[in-house]
Design a protein around this motif. Structure first.
Motif, PDB file in Angstrom:
ATOM      1  N   LEU A 140     -17.541  44.956   7.418  1.00  0.00           N
ATOM      2  CA  LEU A 140     -18.107  46.076   6.673  1.00  0.00           C
ATOM      3  C   LEU A 140     -17.108  46.585   5.636  1.00  0.00           C
ATOM      4  O   LEU A 140     -17.445  46.808   4.466  1.00  0.00           O
ATOM      5  CB  LEU A 140     -18.451  47.193   7.666  1.00  0.00           C
ATOM      6  CG  LEU A 140     -19.234  48.384   7.179  1.00  0.00           C
ATOM      7  CD1 LEU A 140     -20.641  47.955   6.792  1.00  0.00           C
ATOM      8  CD2 LEU A 140     -19.314  49.454   8.276  1.00  0.00           C
ATOM      9  N   LEU A 141     -15.851  46.747   6.087  1.00  0.00           N
ATOM     10  CA  LEU A 141     -14.817  47.307   5.214  1.00  0.00           C
ATOM     11  C   LEU A 141     -14.447  46.358   4.083  1.00  0.00           C
ATOM     12  O   LEU A 141     -13.924  46.788   3.057  1.00  0.00           O
ATOM     13  CB  LEU A 141     -13.555  47.605   6.029  1.00  0.00           C
ATOM     14  CG  LEU A 141     -13.603  48.791   6.979  1.00  0.00           C
ATOM     15  CD1 LEU A 141     -12.392  48.768   7.897  1.00  0.00           C
ATOM     16  CD2 LEU A 141     -13.631  50.100   6.202  1.00  0.00           C
ATOM     17  N   SER A 142     -14.720  45.070   4.292  1.00  0.00           N
ATOM     18  CA  SER A 142     -14.293  44.088   3.293  1.00  0.00           C
ATOM     19  C   SER A 142     -15.146  44.126   2.039  1.00  0.00           C
ATOM     20  O   SER A 142     -14.866  43.435   1.079  1.00  0.00           O
ATOM     21  CB  SER A 142     -14.360  42.678   3.877  1.00  0.00           C
ATOM     22  OG  SER A 142     -13.542  42.575   4.999  1.00  0.00           O
ATOM     23  N   THR A 143     -16.214  44.892   2.039  1.00  0.00           N
ATOM     24  CA  THR A 143     -17.128  44.895   0.897  1.00  0.00           C
ATOM     25  C   THR A 143     -17.275  46.286   0.300  1.00  0.00           C
ATOM     26  O   THR A 143     -18.373  46.811   0.160  1.00  0.00           O
ATOM     27  CB  THR A 143     -18.514  44.378   1.335  1.00  0.00           C
ATOM     28  OG1 THR A 143     -18.354  43.417   2.348  1.00  0.00           O
ATOM     29  CG2 THR A 143     -19.247  43.744   0.175  1.00  0.00           C
ATOM     30  N   PRO A 144     -16.155  46.921  -0.078  1.00  0.00           N
ATOM     31  CA  PRO A 144     -16.261  48.290  -0.586  1.00  0.00           C
ATOM     32  C   PRO A 144     -16.573  48.279  -2.080  1.00  0.00           C
ATOM     33  O   PRO A 144     -15.740  48.592  -2.898  1.00  0.00           O
ATOM     34  CB  PRO A 144     -14.871  48.865  -0.311  1.00  0.00           C
ATOM     35  CG  PRO A 144     -13.958  47.679  -0.430  1.00  0.00           C
ATOM     36  CD  PRO A 144     -14.773  46.451  -0.102  1.00  0.00           C
ATOM     37  N   VAL A 146     -17.784  49.474  -5.518  1.00  0.00           N
ATOM     38  CA  VAL A 146     -17.850  50.817  -6.092  1.00  0.00           C
ATOM     39  C   VAL A 146     -18.407  50.739  -7.516  1.00  0.00           C
ATOM     40  O   VAL A 146     -17.750  50.204  -8.396  1.00  0.00           O
ATOM     41  CB  VAL A 146     -16.436  51.446  -6.155  1.00  0.00           C
ATOM     42  CG1 VAL A 146     -16.522  52.891  -6.623  1.00  0.00           C
ATOM     43  CG2 VAL A 146     -15.734  51.350  -4.817  1.00  0.00           C
ATOM     44  N   VAL A 154     -16.692  47.823  -9.139  1.00  0.00           N
ATOM     45  CA  VAL A 154     -15.363  47.339  -8.742  1.00  0.00           C
ATOM     46  C   VAL A 154     -15.436  46.866  -7.299  1.00  0.00           C
ATOM     47  O   VAL A 154     -16.004  47.548  -6.448  1.00  0.00           O
ATOM     48  CB  VAL A 154     -14.290  48.451  -8.852  1.00  0.00           C
ATOM     49  CG1 VAL A 154     -12.935  47.912  -8.418  1.00  0.00           C
ATOM     50  CG2 VAL A 154     -14.209  48.990 -10.269  1.00  0.00           C
ATOM     51  N   PRO A 156     -12.606  45.817  -4.669  1.00  0.00           N
ATOM     52  CA  PRO A 156     -11.214  45.531  -4.321  1.00  0.00           C
ATOM     53  C   PRO A 156     -11.177  44.632  -3.078  1.00  0.00           C
ATOM     54  O   PRO A 156     -11.743  44.992  -2.054  1.00  0.00           O
ATOM     55  CB  PRO A 156     -10.613  46.910  -4.022  1.00  0.00           C
ATOM     56  CG  PRO A 156     -11.768  47.814  -3.742  1.00  0.00           C
ATOM     57  CD  PRO A 156     -13.041  47.132  -4.178  1.00  0.00           C
ATOM     58  N   ILE A 158      -9.072  43.394  -0.144  1.00  0.00           N
ATOM     59  CA  ILE A 158      -7.861  43.920   0.470  1.00  0.00           C
ATOM     60  C   ILE A 158      -7.561  43.172   1.755  1.00  0.00           C
ATOM     61  O   ILE A 158      -8.456  42.886   2.547  1.00  0.00           O
ATOM     62  CB  ILE A 158      -8.028  45.419   0.783  1.00  0.00           C
ATOM     63  CG1 ILE A 158      -8.312  46.188  -0.497  1.00  0.00           C
ATOM     64  CG2 ILE A 158      -6.777  45.993   1.439  1.00  0.00           C
ATOM     65  CD1 ILE A 158      -9.070  47.465  -0.277  1.00  0.00           C
TER      66      ILE A 158
END
Lengths: 258, 258
Positions: A140-144, A146, A154, A156, A158
Motif C-alpha cells: 500500500l505504502l509503495s504507491t503514494p 500524489v 508524482v 516517489p 522509496i
C-alpha cells in the motif's frame, strides 16, 4: 557404570517441554487414557478433567472444521496426521497447536492406541501473521501517488524495492493515472535504495508503457549509482526526460518548458 | 483392560516430533549417552557419531558465544537452562534450536544426568526476522516527503498508521522541511486508513509545531470519517488550512491565494 535410561526417560514425561497424550483407539470415542504434565500445564485442565474424554474439548469457536475433519478421518482410519489447529485453553484463551497424532499397536495386548503430541506454535503464527500484515502495508505504502497539478502526478519510489514489487506498483499506478487524466508522471527515485537489475530494467520499461498511454514520464532524483546501472544495462533514455529534483520538474512544467 | 503405558511411552521416543538427548554429568565433558531418533534426524548425525561426544559439535561459526557460555554455566552448576541457540546440522546447514536442559539425579545409582530437549524453531525465527525487516521498510516508506515547488512539500500519509508512527514520521520530516526551507507543508490524508484517536490528535498537533517553525500546514484529503473524528475530539482548526485535494492546494499556492 549404570546408565538408568528407562528411569530418565520416564522423568522426561514430567517436563513441560514435552506435551503428550495417549488415547485408547479401541474404546468408543477414542478417550484420553494418559496426559503428561506438559499437557495439563499448556491447556490448564487437570488430569482428572481430561482422562476418559475425547480431546475435542480443546476445540472452540474459531477452530477450522476442515482441520477437525482431517483429525477425525485419521482417527477413523487409524492413520498418522500432522495438523496446525486452533485450540482453546480451559480459561478460553486460544492457542495454535501443532498437533501430530500417531497410531500405535501393542501386540502383547492386541490393542490399538493413539499418541498425540502437541506443540504450542502461537508465537510462530503471530510472527507469520505480523509479517503478512506488514507486507500488505508495504504494498500500500509503495504507491503514494500524489497529483500535484493539472495532469501532473508524482510517484516517489522509496526503499528497497525489488523487480516484482516494481511491477506491482506500476500495475496499481496505471489505473490511477488514467482516472486522473495524467499527462505527466514524475517518478522520483531520490529515496530509492538497493536497486537490483530487474528493478532497474522494470523502472525504465515503464517509460515505454506510459508512452503508449500518452503519458510523458519524467524521472527525478537519479543517483550516481542508478545512472551507472542504466549505462551498464545499456538502457535507452529516449522515452523519458530527467530533472535533478521533483521541484525542478514541477517548475519546468509550470513554465511549459516540457 | 490392560493399559500398557510404559511400552507406549517408550515408543514416543521413536517419534521425530520429540528431539531429546541424555548426557552423563558425572563423566568428564558431559558426554551424550543417549540420543533419540528425533535428534539424529534433525541433526543428520548417526547415533554412533554422537554417543560419547559433548554436544558442542552442534555449534558453529555464527553461534552466539553468550548462548554457549550460558549453557556451560548451567552444566557446571548442574542447573536447568532454556536458550535459543544457532546450531548446525552435519551437512553444515544452520538451524535455530530452542534448547532446554534439565539436571536429573537418579538416587538409586547416585548419579547425575542432563536431559537436553531440542526444538527446531528456524521457521519461527525466520518469520520474526521477516516481520522486523518489513517494519523497518514501513518506517522508511511512511515518510515520502516530496518537494513540489519553491518552499512547498507534500507528505502523503498512507495506510494504517498508529499514534507512535505518526510521531516517528514527524520527527523525520521536520529536519527535511528545515533543510528545504519549506514555507508550506501539504499533508495529504486521502490514503490514510484506520485512524485511532492518538493518531488523529498527533496529526493535528503537528500544525501547532509547524507554526512555531514558521511553516504553514495545509491538510488535504480529509475523509468524512476523519472530519467526524476531529469534531468528536474538539480539535481546533485555526492553525491549518484545508483543501479537497493536493492539486487544489498546489494551484491555490501558484495563484498566491494562501
Amino acid at each position: 557404570m549404570v546408565k538408568n535410561i528407562p528411569e530418565i526417560k520416564n522423568k522426561i514425561f514430567e517436563r513441560t517441554q514435552l506435551v503428550v497424550i495417549i488415547t485408547d483407539a479401541d474404546q468408543e470415542d477414542n478417550p484420553i487414557i494418559y496426559a503428561n504434565r506438559g499437557f495439563t500445564e499448556l491447556t490448564g485442565y487437570t488430569e482428572e478433567e481430561v482422562l476418559g474424554q475425547n480431546c475435542r474439548f480443546l476445540q472452540g469457536e474459531d477452530t477450522d472444521p476442515k482441520a477437525v475433519k482431517k483429525l477425525k478421518d485419521a482417527v477413523r482410519n487409524f492413520e498418522a496426521a500432522s495438523i496446525d489447529i486452533l485450540n482453546y485453553k480451559k480459561n478460553g484463551e486460544p492457542f495454535w497447536n501443532q498437533l501430530h497424532i500417531d497410531p500405535i499397536y501393542i501386540e502383547e495386548d492386541n490393542k490399538r492406541y493413539f499418541i498425540g503430541m502437541q506443540k504450542d506454535i502461537t508465537s510462530f503464527k503471530h510472527a507469520q501473521k505480523q509479517a503478512e500484515e506488514y507486507y500488505r502495508e508495504i504494498e500500500l505504502l509503495s504507491t503514494p501517488i500524489v497529483p500535484v497539478g493539472e495532469g501532473v502526478s508524482v510517484l516517489p519510489l522509496i526503499g528497497n524495492i525489488d523487480g516484482e514489487r516494481v511491477g506491482n506498483i506500476f500495475e496499481k499506478v496505471l489505473p490511477v493515472l488514467e482516472r486522473e487524466n495524467a499527462e505527466h508522471l514524475i517518478l522520483d527515485l531520490s529515496g530509492f535504495t538497493n536497486m537490483d537489475e530487474e528493478a532497474t530494467v522494470g523502472i525504465f520499461q515503464l517509460s515505454d508503457l506510459l508512452k503508449l498511454k500518452g503519458i510523458q514520464l519524467i524521472i527525478t532524483g537519479i543517483t550516481p549509482q542508478i545512472a551507472m546501472k542504466t549505462k551498464e544495462l545499456d538502457i535507452s533514455s529516449s522515452n523519458f526526460i530527467t530533472f535533478r529534483s521533483v521541484r525542478q520538474a514541477v517548475e519546468a512544467l509550470e513554465r511549459n518548458d516540457i
